[in-house]
Scaffold this motif. Structure first.
Motif, PDB file in Angstrom:
ATOM      1  N   TYR A   1      59.275  21.052  57.268  1.00 56.55           N
ATOM      2  CA  TYR A   1      60.668  20.592  57.236  1.00 56.55           C
ATOM      3  C   TYR A   1      61.008  19.772  58.473  1.00 56.55           C
ATOM      4  O   TYR A   1      60.675  20.133  59.598  1.00 56.55           O
ATOM      5  CB  TYR A   1      61.632  21.786  57.155  1.00 56.55           C
ATOM      6  CG  TYR A   1      63.085  21.391  57.341  1.00 56.55           C
ATOM      7  CD1 TYR A   1      63.799  20.809  56.309  1.00 56.55           C
ATOM      8  CD2 TYR A   1      63.728  21.573  58.565  1.00 56.55           C
ATOM      9  CE1 TYR A   1      65.118  20.420  56.481  1.00 56.55           C
ATOM     10  CE2 TYR A   1      65.038  21.188  58.754  1.00 56.55           C
ATOM     11  CZ  TYR A   1      65.740  20.608  57.707  1.00 56.55           C
ATOM     12  OH  TYR A   1      67.028  20.214  57.887  1.00 56.55           O
TER      13      TYR A   1
ATOM     14  N   TYR B   1      59.866  19.686  48.344  1.00 55.91           N
ATOM     15  CA  TYR B   1      60.807  18.747  47.698  1.00 55.91           C
ATOM     16  C   TYR B   1      60.518  18.620  46.205  1.00 55.91           C
ATOM     17  O   TYR B   1      59.368  18.475  45.781  1.00 55.91           O
ATOM     18  CB  TYR B   1      60.695  17.363  48.346  1.00 55.91           C
ATOM     19  CG  TYR B   1      61.507  16.302  47.629  1.00 55.91           C
ATOM     20  CD1 TYR B   1      62.842  16.103  47.936  1.00 55.91           C
ATOM     21  CD2 TYR B   1      60.938  15.522  46.633  1.00 55.91           C
ATOM     22  CE1 TYR B   1      63.600  15.148  47.273  1.00 55.91           C
ATOM     23  CE2 TYR B   1      61.682  14.566  45.958  1.00 55.91           C
ATOM     24  CZ  TYR B   1      63.022  14.392  46.278  1.00 55.91           C
ATOM     25  OH  TYR B   1      63.746  13.437  45.610  1.00 55.91           O
TER      26      TYR B   1
ATOM     27  N   LEU C   1      65.162  28.064  49.657  1.00 57.47           N
ATOM     28  CA  LEU C   1      63.791  28.268  50.135  1.00 57.47           C
ATOM     29  C   LEU C   1      63.764  28.790  51.566  1.00 57.47           C
ATOM     30  O   LEU C   1      62.738  29.271  52.034  1.00 57.47           O
ATOM     31  CB  LEU C   1      62.979  26.969  50.055  1.00 57.47           C
ATOM     32  CG  LEU C   1      62.241  26.776  48.733  1.00 57.47           C
ATOM     33  CD1 LEU C   1      63.198  26.530  47.603  1.00 57.47           C
ATOM     34  CD2 LEU C   1      61.232  25.682  48.834  1.00 57.47           C
ATOM     35  N   TYR C   2      64.892  28.646  52.253  1.00 58.58           N
ATOM     36  CA  TYR C   2      64.969  29.099  53.643  1.00 58.58           C
ATOM     37  C   TYR C   2      66.058  30.158  53.780  1.00 58.58           C
ATOM     38  O   TYR C   2      66.809  30.178  54.763  1.00 58.58           O
ATOM     39  CB  TYR C   2      65.233  27.905  54.569  1.00 58.58           C
ATOM     40  CG  TYR C   2      64.137  26.881  54.479  1.00 58.58           C
ATOM     41  CD1 TYR C   2      62.945  27.048  55.166  1.00 58.58           C
ATOM     42  CD2 TYR C   2      64.278  25.764  53.652  1.00 58.58           C
ATOM     43  CE1 TYR C   2      61.915  26.130  55.051  1.00 58.58           C
ATOM     44  CE2 TYR C   2      63.253  24.837  53.532  1.00 58.58           C
ATOM     45  CZ  TYR C   2      62.076  25.037  54.231  1.00 58.58           C
ATOM     46  OH  TYR C   2      61.061  24.129  54.103  1.00 58.58           O
TER      47      TYR C   2
ATOM     48  N   TRP D   1      63.877  16.760  54.806  1.00 57.43           N
ATOM     49  CA  TRP D   1      62.806  16.807  53.793  1.00 57.43           C
ATOM     50  C   TRP D   1      61.847  17.928  54.148  1.00 57.43           C
ATOM     51  O   TRP D   1      61.664  18.265  55.326  1.00 57.43           O
ATOM     52  CB  TRP D   1      62.026  15.491  53.788  1.00 57.43           C
ATOM     53  CG  TRP D   1      60.971  15.383  52.704  1.00 57.43           C
ATOM     54  CD1 TRP D   1      61.149  14.906  51.436  1.00 57.43           C
ATOM     55  CD2 TRP D   1      59.582  15.741  52.792  1.00 57.43           C
ATOM     56  NE1 TRP D   1      59.962  14.959  50.742  1.00 57.43           N
ATOM     57  CE2 TRP D   1      58.983  15.459  51.543  1.00 57.43           C
ATOM     58  CE3 TRP D   1      58.790  16.283  53.803  1.00 57.43           C
ATOM     59  CZ2 TRP D   1      57.632  15.706  51.290  1.00 57.43           C
ATOM     60  CZ3 TRP D   1      57.445  16.528  53.547  1.00 57.43           C
ATOM     61  CH2 TRP D   1      56.876  16.228  52.295  1.00 57.43           C
TER      62      TRP D   1
ATOM     63  N   CYS E   1      69.775  25.830  51.513  1.00 57.02           N
ATOM     64  CA  CYS E   1      68.574  25.671  50.694  1.00 57.02           C
ATOM     65  C   CYS E   1      68.006  27.072  50.466  1.00 57.02           C
ATOM     66  O   CYS E   1      67.722  27.787  51.435  1.00 57.02           O
ATOM     67  CB  CYS E   1      67.545  24.796  51.400  1.00 57.02           C
ATOM     68  SG  CYS E   1      65.983  24.709  50.467  1.00 57.02           S
TER      69      CYS E   1
HETATM   70 FE1  SF4 Z   1      65.168  22.502  50.612  1.00 59.13          FE
HETATM   71 FE2  SF4 Z   1      64.442  20.479  49.040  1.00 59.13          FE
HETATM   72 FE3  SF4 Z   1      65.264  19.979  51.505  1.00 59.13          FE
HETATM   73 FE4  SF4 Z   1      62.908  21.171  51.123  1.00 59.13          FE
HETATM   74  S1  SF4 Z   1      63.461  19.072  50.503  1.00 59.13           S
HETATM   75  S2  SF4 Z   1      64.485  21.741  52.624  1.00 59.13           S
HETATM   76  S3  SF4 Z   1      63.325  22.407  49.301  1.00 59.13           S
HETATM   77  S4  SF4 Z   1      66.516  20.875  49.869  1.00 59.13           S
END
Ligand code: SF4
Length: 104
Positions: free
Chosen positions: A44, A99, A84-85, A95, A82
Motif C-alpha cells: 500500500y 486492487y 482489507l485493513y 493503491w 478499506c
Molecule cells: Fe483498499 Fe483497494 Fe485501496 Fe487496496 S487499492 S487499499 S484494497 S481500496
C-alpha cells in the motif's frame, strides 16, 4: 403526551442520528500507515504514483483506491475506510496489490 406523529418524528430523528454516527465513525477511523505490517505486505502507498512497479507489475496507471471496489465511499472523498485493513482509512489516490476495479 405521545401521539403517532411524535413517534414517527422520534423514529426519523433517531434514524438520522444513527446515520450521522455511522458517518462520523467512518471519518474517525484511523488512517492507514504505509508502515503498517498489512500495508507493507500488500504494497500500500498513499499515492499511487509511488507504486513499486518492479515489485507490482500488475499496477496500471489510473488504478487508485477511489476506483477500487473495496473503497468504502459512495461519493468522491479524499479518504475512506478499506475493509482489507480493518476499516482504517486509505487515500483516494492510494493503491495496494489487492486492487480490484469497481464495477461501472
Ligand atoms: Fe483498499 Fe483497494 Fe485501496 Fe487496496 S487499492 S487499499 S484494497 S481500496
Amino acid at each position: 403526551m405521545n401521539t403517532r406523529r411524535d413517534f414517527i418524528r422520534l423514529a426519523a430523528l433517531s434514524g438520522a442520528a444513527a446515520l450521522a454516527h455511522r458517518q462520523a465513525s467512518a471519518a474517525d477511523a484511523p488512517v492507514l500507515d504505509e508502515k503498517d505490517p498489512q500495508a507493507v505486505a500488500l504494497g500500500y502507498v498513499a499515492d499511487a504514483t509511488r507504486v513499486n512497479k518492479a515489485k507490482y507489475p500488475n499496477y496500471a496507471p489510473g488504478q487508485a483506491c477511489a476506483n477500487c471496489q473495496f473503497y468504502q465511499a459512495k461519493t468522491a472523498v479524499p479518504m475512506a475506510p478499506c475493509p482489507l485493513y480493518g476499516g482504517k482509512q486509505v487515500a483516494a489516490k492510494g493503491w495496494c496489490s489487492a486492487y480490484a476495479k469497481k464495477a461501472a
